[in-house]
Design an enzyme around this catalytic site. Structure first.
Site, PDB file in Angstrom:
ATOM      1  CG  ASP A  52      35.243  39.044  57.144  1.00  0.00           C
ATOM      2  OD1 ASP A  52      35.480  38.226  58.044  1.00  0.00           O
ATOM      3  OD2 ASP A  52      34.155  39.108  56.553  1.00  0.00           O
ATOM      4  CG  ASP A 105      35.364  33.566  57.931  1.00  0.00           C
ATOM      5  OD1 ASP A 105      34.421  33.178  58.643  1.00  0.00           O
ATOM      6  OD2 ASP A 105      35.479  34.734  57.515  1.00  0.00           O
TER       7      ASP A 105
END
Length: 214
Positions: free
Chosen positions: A152, A186
């Protein structure tokens, strides 16, 4: 179906290039200020959204397998529904959801064997432990198949302040909005899912005006 494949491929390329770059150029926990309210912050997620995880490596493997089953279900329904739903309100969002799901599954399945360093589960501490230095994609592996961590890097601390000390419970605490760190995959899932919900009437209506029932 061709449009779904094209969109999925493009999103996956952007997702994986961004992850590989951050993984091989940033220290774990390092962040770079881009616009003040937007930062590139490298973290690794061993589990689900927002860093939630369970069951150590076994839980990680189960989660990866469940994601593969979910991807199979999405592909099945795309193949079934796209024969009736040829509008962009359905095609584009569902392709984004599929791309996002595949993007994070790739991390979980392959990253543990592609990179030499990564966040691993420690039986001693019963928790996931980070690493020092910058990782290399030399295929020496830091864990195994299905046990890699999701990379991430997108961080938007848009609002940041300290709560007044006189407030109960939260008084004196530092607050940030938005705190979760996420990635392109995401984002694709969120945008695709939200678009399907907002435009659900148009998305699930066929060319001859028949609303698809579930």
């Amino acid at each position: 179906m061709k449009k779904v494949v094209l969109i999925t491929f493009l999103v996956l390329i952007i997702d994986q290039i961004s992850k590989f770059y951050v993984k091989t150029h940033f220290f774990l926990g390092e962040d770079v200020d881009v616009l003040g309210w937007f930062k590139i912050a490298f973290v690794e997620n061993p589990g689900m959204a927002y860093g939630m995880h369970f069951g150590g490596e076994t839980g990680k493997i189960i989660l990866s397998l469940l994601r593969i089953v979910l991807i199979g279900a999405i592909i099945y329904y795309i193949n079934t529904w796209s024969k009736k739903l040829k509008n962009n309100y359905f095609i584009i969002p569902i392709a984004l959801v599929l791309a996002g799901a595949i993007g994070n599954v790739i991390d979980g399945i392959f990253y543990g064997v592609i990179f030499d360093k990564g966040t691993t589960f420690s039986p001693m501490f019963q928790d996931w432990v980070g690493y020092q230095g910058v990782a290399k994609a030399d295929f020496t592996g830091y864990s195994g198949w299905f046990t890699g961590c999701v990379v991430d890097m997108l961080y938007f601390p848009i609002v940041e302040f300290d709560w007044p000390t006189w407030l109960p419970i939260v008084g004196g605490q530092h607050y940030k909005f938005f705190q979760p760190v996420f990635n392109v995959a995401d984002s694709a899932i969120f945008v695709g899912g939200l678009s399907l919900f907002i435009f659900r009437r148009k998305a699930f209506t066929s060319e001859d005006g028949v609303r698809l029932r579930f």
